[in-house]
Design a protein around this motif. Structure first.
Motif, PDB file in Angstrom:
ATOM      1  N   LYS A  75      -9.967  13.008   7.218  1.00 34.53           N
ATOM      2  CA  LYS A  75      -8.586  12.533   7.327  1.00 34.53           C
ATOM      3  C   LYS A  75      -8.550  11.029   7.575  1.00 34.53           C
ATOM      4  N   ALA A  76      -9.354  10.559   8.539  1.00 36.02           N
ATOM      5  CA  ALA A  76      -9.399   9.118   8.814  1.00 36.02           C
ATOM      6  C   ALA A  76      -9.919   8.359   7.600  1.00 36.02           C
ATOM      7  N   PHE A  77     -10.920   8.915   6.929  1.00 36.30           N
ATOM      8  CA  PHE A  77     -11.466   8.246   5.749  1.00 36.30           C
ATOM      9  C   PHE A  77     -10.437   8.175   4.629  1.00 36.30           C
ATOM     10  N   GLY A  78      -9.720   9.281   4.387  1.00 32.41           N
ATOM     11  CA  GLY A  78      -8.725   9.289   3.318  1.00 32.41           C
ATOM     12  C   GLY A  78      -7.649   8.236   3.528  1.00 32.41           C
ATOM     13  N   LEU A  79      -7.127   8.157   4.756  1.00 32.21           N
ATOM     14  CA  LEU A  79      -6.096   7.159   5.044  1.00 32.21           C
ATOM     15  C   LEU A  79      -6.653   5.740   4.919  1.00 32.21           C
ATOM     16  N   ALA A  80      -7.859   5.518   5.452  1.00 30.90           N
ATOM     17  CA  ALA A  80      -8.444   4.179   5.388  1.00 30.90           C
ATOM     18  C   ALA A  80      -8.819   3.800   3.963  1.00 30.90           C
ATOM     19  N   ALA A  81      -9.272   4.767   3.163  1.00 35.57           N
ATOM     20  CA  ALA A  81      -9.651   4.466   1.779  1.00 35.57           C
ATOM     21  C   ALA A  81      -8.439   4.028   0.968  1.00 35.57           C
ATOM     22  N   VAL A  82      -7.346   4.784   1.070  1.00 36.68           N
ATOM     23  CA  VAL A  82      -6.128   4.420   0.341  1.00 36.68           C
ATOM     24  C   VAL A  82      -5.601   3.078   0.831  1.00 36.68           C
ATOM     25  N   GLY A  83      -5.553   2.902   2.155  1.00 37.75           N
ATOM     26  CA  GLY A  83      -5.048   1.646   2.710  1.00 37.75           C
ATOM     27  C   GLY A  83      -5.892   0.444   2.315  1.00 37.75           C
ATOM     28  N   SER A  84      -7.211   0.612   2.319  1.00 38.67           N
ATOM     29  CA  SER A  84      -8.079  -0.522   1.975  1.00 38.67           C
ATOM     30  C   SER A  84      -7.971  -0.886   0.500  1.00 38.67           C
ATOM     31  N   LEU A  85      -7.800   0.104  -0.378  1.00 39.92           N
ATOM     32  CA  LEU A  85      -7.656  -0.196  -1.805  1.00 39.92           C
ATOM     33  C   LEU A  85      -6.328  -0.904  -2.082  1.00 39.92           C
ATOM     34  N   VAL A  86      -5.254  -0.443  -1.422  1.00 45.38           N
ATOM     35  CA  VAL A  86      -3.956  -1.105  -1.602  1.00 45.38           C
ATOM     36  C   VAL A  86      -4.004  -2.527  -1.055  1.00 45.38           C
ATOM     37  N   LEU A  87      -4.516  -2.669   0.175  1.00 48.30           N
ATOM     38  CA  LEU A  87      -4.601  -4.002   0.780  1.00 48.30           C
ATOM     39  C   LEU A  87      -5.531  -4.903  -0.025  1.00 48.30           C
ATOM     40  N   GLY A  88      -6.654  -4.366  -0.478  1.00 48.04           N
ATOM     41  CA  GLY A  88      -7.578  -5.158  -1.275  1.00 48.04           C
ATOM     42  C   GLY A  88      -6.957  -5.646  -2.569  1.00 48.04           C
ATOM     43  N   SER A  89      -6.169  -4.792  -3.218  1.00 45.65           N
ATOM     44  CA  SER A  89      -5.495  -5.201  -4.452  1.00 45.65           C
ATOM     45  C   SER A  89      -4.500  -6.325  -4.193  1.00 45.65           C
ATOM     46  N   LEU A  90      -3.742  -6.200  -3.101  1.00 42.79           N
ATOM     47  CA  LEU A  90      -2.760  -7.240  -2.772  1.00 42.79           C
ATOM     48  C   LEU A  90      -3.444  -8.563  -2.427  1.00 42.79           C
ATOM     49  N   LEU A  91      -4.504  -8.493  -1.633  1.00 43.55           N
ATOM     50  CA  LEU A  91      -5.198  -9.720  -1.259  1.00 43.55           C
ATOM     51  C   LEU A  91      -5.901 -10.355  -2.460  1.00 43.55           C
ATOM     52  N   ALA A  92      -6.456  -9.528  -3.346  1.00 42.20           N
ATOM     53  CA  ALA A  92      -7.081 -10.075  -4.553  1.00 42.20           C
ATOM     54  C   ALA A  92      -6.045 -10.762  -5.435  1.00 42.20           C
ATOM     55  N   ALA A  93      -4.870 -10.129  -5.568  1.00 42.74           N
ATOM     56  CA  ALA A  93      -3.798 -10.773  -6.340  1.00 42.74           C
ATOM     57  C   ALA A  93      -3.370 -12.079  -5.698  1.00 42.74           C
ATOM     58  N   GLY A  94      -3.334 -12.099  -4.357  1.00 38.62           N
ATOM     59  CA  GLY A  94      -2.986 -13.331  -3.666  1.00 38.62           C
ATOM     60  C   GLY A  94      -4.011 -14.426  -3.878  1.00 38.62           C
ATOM     61  N   ARG A  95      -5.283 -14.063  -3.869  1.00 38.00           N
ATOM     62  CA  ARG A  95      -6.331 -15.072  -4.068  1.00 38.00           C
ATOM     63  C   ARG A  95      -6.357 -15.591  -5.500  1.00 38.00           C
ATOM     64  N   LEU A  96      -5.849 -14.798  -6.440  1.00 39.35           N
ATOM     65  CA  LEU A  96      -5.800 -15.237  -7.835  1.00 39.35           C
ATOM     66  C   LEU A  96      -4.452 -15.844  -8.205  1.00 39.35           C
ATOM     67  N   SER A  97      -3.563 -15.957  -7.217  1.00 39.71           N
ATOM     68  CA  SER A  97      -2.224 -16.460  -7.492  1.00 39.71           C
ATOM     69  C   SER A  97      -2.247 -17.936  -7.874  1.00 39.71           C
ATOM     70  N   ASP A  98      -1.261 -18.328  -8.666  1.00 39.70           N
ATOM     71  CA  ASP A  98      -1.098 -19.738  -9.024  1.00 39.70           C
ATOM     72  C   ASP A  98      -0.403 -20.536  -7.922  1.00 39.70           C
ATOM     73  N   HIS A  99       0.191 -19.842  -6.960  1.00 36.84           N
ATOM     74  CA  HIS A  99       0.906 -20.503  -5.868  1.00 36.84           C
ATOM     75  C   HIS A  99      -0.080 -20.847  -4.760  1.00 36.84           C
ATOM     76  N   PHE A 100      -0.196 -22.118  -4.446  1.00 31.83           N
ATOM     77  CA  PHE A 100      -1.198 -22.576  -3.479  1.00 31.83           C
ATOM     78  C   PHE A 100      -1.023 -21.950  -2.088  1.00 31.83           C
ATOM     79  N   PRO A 101       0.199 -21.899  -1.514  1.00 30.83           N
ATOM     80  CA  PRO A 101       0.333 -21.292  -0.185  1.00 30.83           C
ATOM     81  C   PRO A 101      -0.106 -19.823  -0.149  1.00 30.83           C
ATOM     82  N   VAL A 102       0.257 -19.070  -1.184  1.00 23.36           N
ATOM     83  CA  VAL A 102      -0.146 -17.658  -1.235  1.00 23.36           C
ATOM     84  C   VAL A 102      -1.659 -17.543  -1.311  1.00 23.36           C
ATOM     85  N   ARG A 103      -2.273 -18.395  -2.110  1.00 25.31           N
ATOM     86  CA  ARG A 103      -3.719 -18.351  -2.275  1.00 25.31           C
ATOM     87  C   ARG A 103      -4.438 -18.712  -0.973  1.00 25.31           C
ATOM     88  N   ILE A 104      -3.915 -19.705  -0.252  1.00 17.90           N
ATOM     89  CA  ILE A 104      -4.538 -20.123   1.003  1.00 17.90           C
ATOM     90  C   ILE A 104      -4.406 -19.030   2.060  1.00 17.90           C
TER      91      ILE A 104
END
Length: 275
Positions: A75-104
């Protein structure tokens, strides 16, 4: 032709080299067998294989505790796995963003949680906010740490694609979000999948850190079983619980192999149809 290619890439071992490699392999196997024998004999001399220490695992209540611990771990793994993939996708998109503040901001968040020891995050969240609900302290800590790692995996997978892929998307009039979701991410997933699943296996094993905050996952249940049994059978409890962890990790790895082979077959089928 394969023999010619192999001879170009490396020197084919001769008879003496093959004999030497076989001897080294045999010595390695003998060394591993000797180490296993030493460990088993040491445990036997310490009385860890006595029937009295293993008898608690015959009771239904003890078996139910192990099952409850495994379910809590999943149960803990399932919640953490889904959360980490969602958060990782958002942070990766932020790091690849063209907007400097978002990227920083995304870069700072990723570097901070990657550098923070996971055990400190688990304990700090437990003491600061989730004393009555230790599972959420564990899940949030796992999500933050593994989400930061997954963000780097996803970012590296997207950056590894040929630049012409994104340029072709822009030439068709697609916006950057459309290029990401339609063109880049579906191609990058196949190359990222082994690394993503490998990090998920690490997430599964890190659920054992719930032990330090009394979350009743598998390791904590093993400790309770050993403490409440005659003779304090810690080693038998470990030998019973460790294969459960190993089985769960192997099942996750098998799922990764199946998904990878299926994605390759799908890519081959689509390319054949397009041709």
């Amino acid at each position: 032709m394969s023999n010619q290619t192999a001879s170009v890439l490396y020197d084919v071992p001769g008879p003496r080299a093959r004999t030497r490699n076989q001897i080294l392999g045999l010595l390695g196997l003998l060394g591993i067998a000797g180490l296993i024998w030493f460990v088993v004999s040491s445990l036997a001399d310490a009385g860890q294989f006595d029937a009295a220490l293993w008898s608690p695992f015959e009771y239904t209540g003890v078996q139910q505790r192990l099952l409850n611990g495994a379910l809590a771990t999943l149960k803990a793994f399932g919640l953490a796995a889904v959360g980490s993939l969602v958060l990782g996708s958002l942070l990766a998109a932020g790091r690849l963003s063209d907007h400097f503040p978002v990227r920083i901001v995304s870069t700072v968040v990723v570097q901070f949680f990657r550098a923070m020891p996971l055990v400190i995050m688990v304990f700090a969240l437990y003491r600061a906010a989730f004393g009555a609900q230790p599972m959420w302290a564990l899940v949030i800590a796992l999500t933050l740490y593994n989400g930061a790692v997954q963000a780097e995996v996803i970012r590296a997978g997207i950056n590894a694609l040929p630049r012409g892929q994104s340029e072709a998307g822009y030439a068709l009039g697609l916006r950057k979000t459309q290029v990401m979701t339609i063109v880049l991410v579906p191609q990058a997933v196949r190359s990222m999948l082994p690394a993503i699943i490998g990090q998920l296996v690490t997430t599964l094993k890190d659920t054992s850190l719930g032990y330090i905050i009394t979350f009743p996952e598998l390791l904590y249940q093993m400790k309770l079983i050993a403490q409440n049994s005659d003779g304090y059978p810690y080693i038998p409890a470990f030998l019973v619980g460790a294969p459960i962890y190993i089985g769960l990790c192997m099942a996750l790895s098998a799922l990764a192999s199946w998904l990878e082979s299926r994605s390759r077959r799908g890519a081959t089928r689509r390319s054949t149809t397009a041709a």
